[in-house]
Each structure stands twice: as C-alpha cells, then as structure tokens.
Write a protein that holds these residues in place. Structure first.
Motif, PDB file in Angstrom:
ATOM      1  N   UNK A   6       0.808  -1.217  -0.167  1.00 24.39           N
ATOM      2  CA  UNK A   6      -0.016   0.137   0.025  1.00 24.39           C
ATOM      3  C   UNK A   6       0.752   1.249  -0.200  1.00 24.39           C
ATOM      4  N   UNK A   7       2.076   1.303  -0.611  1.00 23.33           N
ATOM      5  CA  UNK A   7       2.817   2.311  -0.727  1.00 23.33           C
ATOM      6  C   UNK A   7       2.328   3.361  -1.637  1.00 23.33           C
ATOM      7  N   UNK A   8       2.867   4.568  -1.453  1.00 21.08           N
ATOM      8  CA  UNK A   8       2.343   5.921  -2.154  1.00 21.08           C
ATOM      9  C   UNK A   8       2.289   5.377  -3.717  1.00 21.08           C
ATOM     10  N   UNK A   9       3.064   4.546  -4.307  1.00 16.97           N
ATOM     11  CA  UNK A   9       3.118   4.373  -5.788  1.00 16.97           C
ATOM     12  C   UNK A   9       1.863   3.664  -6.090  1.00 16.97           C
ATOM     13  N   UNK A  10       1.113   3.055  -5.132  1.00 15.64           N
ATOM     14  CA  UNK A  10      -0.108   2.229  -5.542  1.00 15.64           C
ATOM     15  C   UNK A  10      -1.253   3.176  -5.270  1.00 15.64           C
ATOM     16  N   UNK A  11      -1.289   4.142  -4.797  1.00 10.99           N
ATOM     17  CA  UNK A  11      -2.476   5.073  -4.629  1.00 10.99           C
ATOM     18  C   UNK A  11      -2.746   6.065  -5.884  1.00 10.99           C
ATOM     19  N   UNK A  12      -4.003   6.712  -5.671  1.00  9.68           N
ATOM     20  CA  UNK A  12      -4.309   7.715  -6.670  1.00  9.68           C
ATOM     21  C   UNK A  12      -4.081   9.036  -5.985  1.00  9.68           C
ATOM     22  N   UNK A  13      -3.687  10.138  -7.005  1.00  4.59           N
ATOM     23  CA  UNK A  13      -3.643  11.465  -6.421  1.00  4.59           C
ATOM     24  C   UNK A  13      -5.022  12.054  -6.212  1.00  4.59           C
ATOM     25  N   UNK A  14      -5.037  12.615  -4.859  1.00  4.26           N
ATOM     26  CA  UNK A  14      -6.335  13.469  -4.586  1.00  4.26           C
ATOM     27  C   UNK A  14      -6.171  14.665  -5.477  1.00  4.26           C
ATOM     28  N   UNK A  15      -7.391  14.904  -6.211  1.00  2.00           N
ATOM     29  CA  UNK A  15      -7.405  16.125  -7.187  1.00  2.00           C
ATOM     30  C   UNK A  15      -8.727  17.012  -6.758  1.00  2.00           C
ATOM     31  N   UNK A  16      -9.413  16.399  -5.989  1.00  2.00           N
ATOM     32  CA  UNK A  16     -10.695  17.144  -5.362  1.00  2.00           C
ATOM     33  C   UNK A  16     -10.379  18.052  -4.435  1.00  2.00           C
ATOM     34  N   UNK A  17     -11.344  19.044  -3.966  1.00  2.00           N
ATOM     35  CA  UNK A  17     -11.232  20.094  -2.994  1.00  2.00           C
ATOM     36  C   UNK A  17      -9.938  20.885  -3.123  1.00  2.00           C
ATOM     37  N   UNK A  18      -9.400  21.197  -4.218  1.00  2.00           N
ATOM     38  CA  UNK A  18      -8.217  21.938  -4.251  1.00  2.00           C
ATOM     39  C   UNK A  18      -7.007  21.541  -3.726  1.00  2.00           C
ATOM     40  N   UNK A  19      -6.950  19.963  -3.363  1.00  2.00           N
ATOM     41  CA  UNK A  19      -6.055  19.347  -3.024  1.00  2.00           C
ATOM     42  C   UNK A  19      -4.435  19.466  -3.620  1.00  2.00           C
ATOM     43  N   UNK A  20      -3.617  19.325  -2.964  1.00  2.00           N
ATOM     44  CA  UNK A  20      -2.024  19.394  -3.427  1.00  2.00           C
ATOM     45  C   UNK A  20      -1.211  18.734  -3.080  1.00  2.00           C
ATOM     46  N   UNK A  21      -0.615  17.802  -3.620  1.00  2.00           N
ATOM     47  CA  UNK A  21       0.369  16.708  -3.471  1.00  2.00           C
ATOM     48  C   UNK A  21       0.056  15.793  -2.352  1.00  2.00           C
ATOM     49  N   UNK A  22      -1.160  15.338  -2.452  1.00  2.00           N
ATOM     50  CA  UNK A  22      -1.775  14.245  -1.541  1.00  2.00           C
ATOM     51  C   UNK A  22      -2.078  12.986  -2.431  1.00  2.00           C
ATOM     52  N   UNK A  23      -1.837  11.877  -2.018  1.00  2.00           N
ATOM     53  CA  UNK A  23      -1.959  10.624  -2.463  1.00  2.00           C
ATOM     54  C   UNK A  23      -2.778   9.705  -1.524  1.00  2.00           C
ATOM     55  N   UNK A  24      -3.956   8.948  -2.132  1.00  2.00           N
ATOM     56  CA  UNK A  24      -4.692   8.076  -1.202  1.00  2.00           C
ATOM     57  C   UNK A  24      -4.720   6.801  -1.662  1.00  2.00           C
ATOM     58  N   UNK A  25      -4.589   5.805  -0.666  1.00  2.00           N
ATOM     59  CA  UNK A  25      -4.442   4.445  -0.898  1.00  2.00           C
ATOM     60  C   UNK A  25      -5.676   3.646  -0.178  1.00  2.00           C
ATOM     61  N   UNK A  26      -6.756   3.154  -0.994  1.00  2.00           N
ATOM     62  CA  UNK A  26      -7.889   2.625  -0.134  1.00  2.00           C
ATOM     63  C   UNK A  26      -7.298   1.011   0.053  1.00  2.00           C
ATOM     64  N   UNK A  27      -7.541   0.468   1.258  1.00  3.06           N
ATOM     65  CA  UNK A  27      -6.954  -0.591   1.866  1.00  3.06           C
ATOM     66  C   UNK A  27      -7.828  -1.533   2.000  1.00  3.06           C
ATOM     67  N   UNK A  28      -9.076  -1.434   2.128  1.00  2.28           N
ATOM     68  CA  UNK A  28     -10.221  -2.291   2.447  1.00  2.28           C
ATOM     69  C   UNK A  28     -11.617  -1.736   2.559  1.00  2.28           C
TER      70      UNK A  28
END
Length: 121
Positions: A6-28
């Motif tokens: 579940x490292x950052x490389x496996x996540x998706x960039x958070x682009x909503x809500x004017x987010x910046x430099x954030x990545x989210x990985x759903x785990x379960x």
C-alpha cells in the motif's frame, strides 16, 4: 498468507477539493460499508477543505502536520494521534514536512471506546 503493498506508488492522486501533493490508497472495505485507506501527504501538501460524507477517523502513523474542523483553526497532529470528523463536518489537513495517516470511514465509528481523547486549545 498474502502480502499486500500500500505504498504511495499504489495510490491515486487526490485532485478534488483543491488538494495539492496528496495521495490516497484505499486498503479495505467491509460489508458494513467501512473503508480503510492510507493517506500520504507530502511536505507542503494539503487535502483541501471539504465535508465528511460519513464519519472519518484520521490516524497519523508517520510524520506530523495539522488538521482543522469547521472553524479552520489548525490543530497540530503527529504520529500516534488521531482526529475524528463527524458526518457533515467540514475539515482539511496538511503538513509542512510530510505525514502518513490511515483513514477509516464508516457510519459506525466510536474511537472514544478505544482511545483516550487528547485535549487541545
């Protein structure tokens, strides 16, 4: 046994809500409509101001940063601490140096049954 990444490389960039430099990985996700994920907020990153669609528990596992509630006052948060936002509560989070958090979202969250509440100003 299975090992999952579940490292950052496996996540998706958070682009909503004017987010910046954030990545989210759903785990379960459970049958009880709960999701568990890992949020990576890089240095100078933010997850923009938005409304919690359901209660959200933000558990910091590495680094430090800040969180806000509806008053947008920044409250410092660090590894070993967690923030709970109730359904409908507006909030944001960010970090100057970087922060990693496990995020649990569910209609039935009661962290007070398991953790001591930290008092803050």
């Amino acid at each position: 046994m299975k090992i999952y990444k579940f490292s950052k490389e496996h996540g998706k960039k958070v682009e909503r809500y004017q987010s910046h430099l954030a990545t989210y990985v759903k785990m379960a996700q459970t049958k009880e409509a709960a999701t568990i994920g890992c949020m990576y907020i890089e240095g100078e990153g933010t997850v923009g101001y938005h409304e919690a669609p359901i209660p959200q528990l933000f558990i910091v596992v590495e680094g430090e940063g800040w969180v806000t509630g509806e008053n947008q006052k920044r409250i410092p948060i660090k590894r070993g601490e967690a923030a709970l936002w109730e359904k409908g509560e507006w909030h944001t989070s960010g970090s100057a140096e970087g922060m990693t958090a496990i995020v649990i979202q569910s209609e039935v969250l009661h962290p007070e049954e398991f953790m001591e509440v930290k008092e803050h100003a």
